[in-house]
Design an enzyme around this catalytic site. Sequence first.
Site, PDB file in Angstrom:
ATOM      1  N   GLU A  88       0.865  -1.188   0.000  1.00 22.83           N
ATOM      2  CA  GLU A  88       0.000   0.000   0.000  1.00 22.83           C
ATOM      3  C   GLU A  88       0.897   1.231   0.000  1.00 22.83           C
ATOM      4  O   GLU A  88       1.771   1.361   0.833  1.00 22.83           O
ATOM      5  CB  GLU A  88      -0.917  -0.011   1.229  1.00 22.83           C
ATOM      6  CG  GLU A  88      -1.765   1.234   1.409  1.00 22.83           C
ATOM      7  CD  GLU A  88      -2.586   1.610   0.180  1.00 22.83           C
ATOM      8  OE1 GLU A  88      -3.382   0.792  -0.293  1.00 22.83           O
ATOM      9  OE2 GLU A  88      -2.400   2.749  -0.329  1.00 22.83           O
ATOM     10  N   ASP A 103      -7.921   1.513  -7.884  1.00 26.02           N
ATOM     11  CA  ASP A 103      -8.409   2.809  -8.366  1.00 26.02           C
ATOM     12  C   ASP A 103      -8.627   2.725  -9.878  1.00 26.02           C
ATOM     13  O   ASP A 103      -7.731   2.297 -10.603  1.00 26.02           O
ATOM     14  CB  ASP A 103      -7.375   3.897  -8.058  1.00 26.02           C
ATOM     15  CG  ASP A 103      -7.139   4.035  -6.561  1.00 26.02           C
ATOM     16  OD1 ASP A 103      -8.120   4.092  -5.810  1.00 26.02           O
ATOM     17  OD2 ASP A 103      -5.962   4.071  -6.146  1.00 26.02           O
ATOM     18  N   LYS A 111      -9.700   8.751 -16.406  1.00 28.66           N
ATOM     19  CA  LYS A 111      -9.230   9.650 -17.477  1.00 28.66           C
ATOM     20  C   LYS A 111      -8.127   8.979 -18.299  1.00 28.66           C
ATOM     21  O   LYS A 111      -7.239   8.329 -17.730  1.00 28.66           O
ATOM     22  CB  LYS A 111      -8.658  10.937 -16.864  1.00 28.66           C
ATOM     23  CG  LYS A 111      -9.720  11.850 -16.297  1.00 28.66           C
ATOM     24  CD  LYS A 111      -9.105  13.162 -15.889  1.00 28.66           C
ATOM     25  CE  LYS A 111     -10.164  14.010 -15.215  1.00 28.66           C
ATOM     26  NZ  LYS A 111      -9.603  15.019 -14.330  1.00 28.66           N
ATOM     27  N   ASP A 131     -15.746  -3.197  -8.607  1.00 25.96           N
ATOM     28  CA  ASP A 131     -17.144  -2.801  -8.818  1.00 25.96           C
ATOM     29  C   ASP A 131     -17.253  -2.085 -10.155  1.00 25.96           C
ATOM     30  O   ASP A 131     -18.344  -1.772 -10.601  1.00 25.96           O
ATOM     31  CB  ASP A 131     -17.557  -1.791  -7.746  1.00 25.96           C
ATOM     32  CG  ASP A 131     -16.706  -0.544  -7.870  1.00 25.96           C
ATOM     33  OD1 ASP A 131     -15.473  -0.657  -7.702  1.00 25.96           O
ATOM     34  OD2 ASP A 131     -17.237   0.533  -8.201  1.00 25.96           O
ATOM     35  N   THR A 145     -13.788  -7.045   1.145  1.00 25.18           N
ATOM     36  CA  THR A 145     -12.925  -5.895   1.437  1.00 25.18           C
ATOM     37  C   THR A 145     -13.789  -4.701   1.876  1.00 25.18           C
ATOM     38  O   THR A 145     -15.017  -4.708   1.724  1.00 25.18           O
ATOM     39  CB  THR A 145     -12.085  -5.475   0.211  1.00 25.18           C
ATOM     40  OG1 THR A 145     -12.897  -4.672  -0.656  1.00 25.18           O
ATOM     41  CG2 THR A 145     -11.534  -6.666  -0.554  1.00 25.18           C
ATOM     42  N   GLU A 146     -13.120  -3.666   2.368  1.00 27.08           N
ATOM     43  CA  GLU A 146     -13.852  -2.476   2.811  1.00 27.08           C
ATOM     44  C   GLU A 146     -14.662  -1.886   1.653  1.00 27.08           C
ATOM     45  O   GLU A 146     -15.863  -1.622   1.767  1.00 27.08           O
ATOM     46  CB  GLU A 146     -12.848  -1.444   3.332  1.00 27.08           C
ATOM     47  CG  GLU A 146     -13.508  -0.238   3.953  1.00 27.08           C
ATOM     48  CD  GLU A 146     -12.642   1.006   3.903  1.00 27.08           C
ATOM     49  OE1 GLU A 146     -11.486   0.947   3.437  1.00 27.08           O
ATOM     50  OE2 GLU A 146     -13.150   2.056   4.322  1.00 27.08           O
ATOM     51  N   GLU A 176     -15.535  -3.348  -1.136  1.00 28.35           N
ATOM     52  CA  GLU A 176     -16.515  -4.336  -1.596  1.00 28.35           C
ATOM     53  C   GLU A 176     -17.775  -4.247  -0.738  1.00 28.35           C
ATOM     54  O   GLU A 176     -18.903  -4.248  -1.260  1.00 28.35           O
ATOM     55  CB  GLU A 176     -15.889  -5.730  -1.465  1.00 28.35           C
ATOM     56  CG  GLU A 176     -16.696  -6.844  -2.067  1.00 28.35           C
ATOM     57  CD  GLU A 176     -15.871  -8.127  -2.173  1.00 28.35           C
ATOM     58  OE1 GLU A 176     -14.767  -8.205  -1.590  1.00 28.35           O
ATOM     59  OE2 GLU A 176     -16.335  -9.049  -2.849  1.00 28.35           O
TER      60      GLU A 176
END
Length: 216
Positions: free
Chosen positions: A67, A116, A120, A152, A189-190, A192
Amino acid sequence: MRMRKKPWAKDMIKKRTDCVISSPEILKGKWHSLGFGTIVVEVGAGKGDYWIGMGEKNPDELWIAVEKNIDAAAMALKKSLACTKENMKFIVDDANQIDLWFEDGEVDRIHLNFSDPWPKKAHTKRRLTYGTFLKRYEKILKKDGCIIMKTDNARLFEYSLVTFSENEWLLKDVSVDFRREVHDEDVITEYENNFMQLGQPIYRAIFQVSGEKKDE
Ligand SMILES: C[S@@+](CC[C@H](N)C(=O)[O-])C[C@H]1O[C@@H](n2cnc3c(N)ncnc32)[C@H](O)[C@@H]1O
């Protein structure tokens, strides 16, 4: 991910010498010496829910979270204070260097959870499924090793199906509504959880490095 600054983040990262690997390049080619046969890397671990849950569920596997956001990393490290086991390690850095930390063929599996989307065009290269990232993953994964991606974001999913295919990865499994069935083996996951609460489908795919390519 926009996250409020945590003034205590650097201290937390410094303090967690039990699990933060501050110079991962030193372990390149030696991760198995930590005592685990299977090496799993989660890239973009966020606040660590998946890393913690999967590390606990799979004590025989070495789970390494990557991370780059120090505030998110510090949150994960704080959450895991009471439960971090020997099989859970954390790298606070940008995964664009991942092939400096792992030897060719050293990693069994990589997880990309709710990366992420960088919608763009000018930011395409930042996507964790951009071609240069795939080349790095291909290098460090063992023959027949795989990447499991959940998202998602339909556009990122479509984009990724194409980039993996262009780079000759094999599509081993795909779902456009992964949580339609119960998957106790896979931690939510958070991100999710947030999307599931909104009733959005979760896309998931498993991509395998072509064995022939690894033989070349
Ligand atoms: C949208 S969040 C998802 C967090 C978590 N995986 C989840 O599902 O709840 C994406 C995370 O990936 C991290 N990230 C993005 N690019 C990265 C990179 N190149 N190296 C390491 N982390 C990265 C971001 O800092 C962010 O914390």
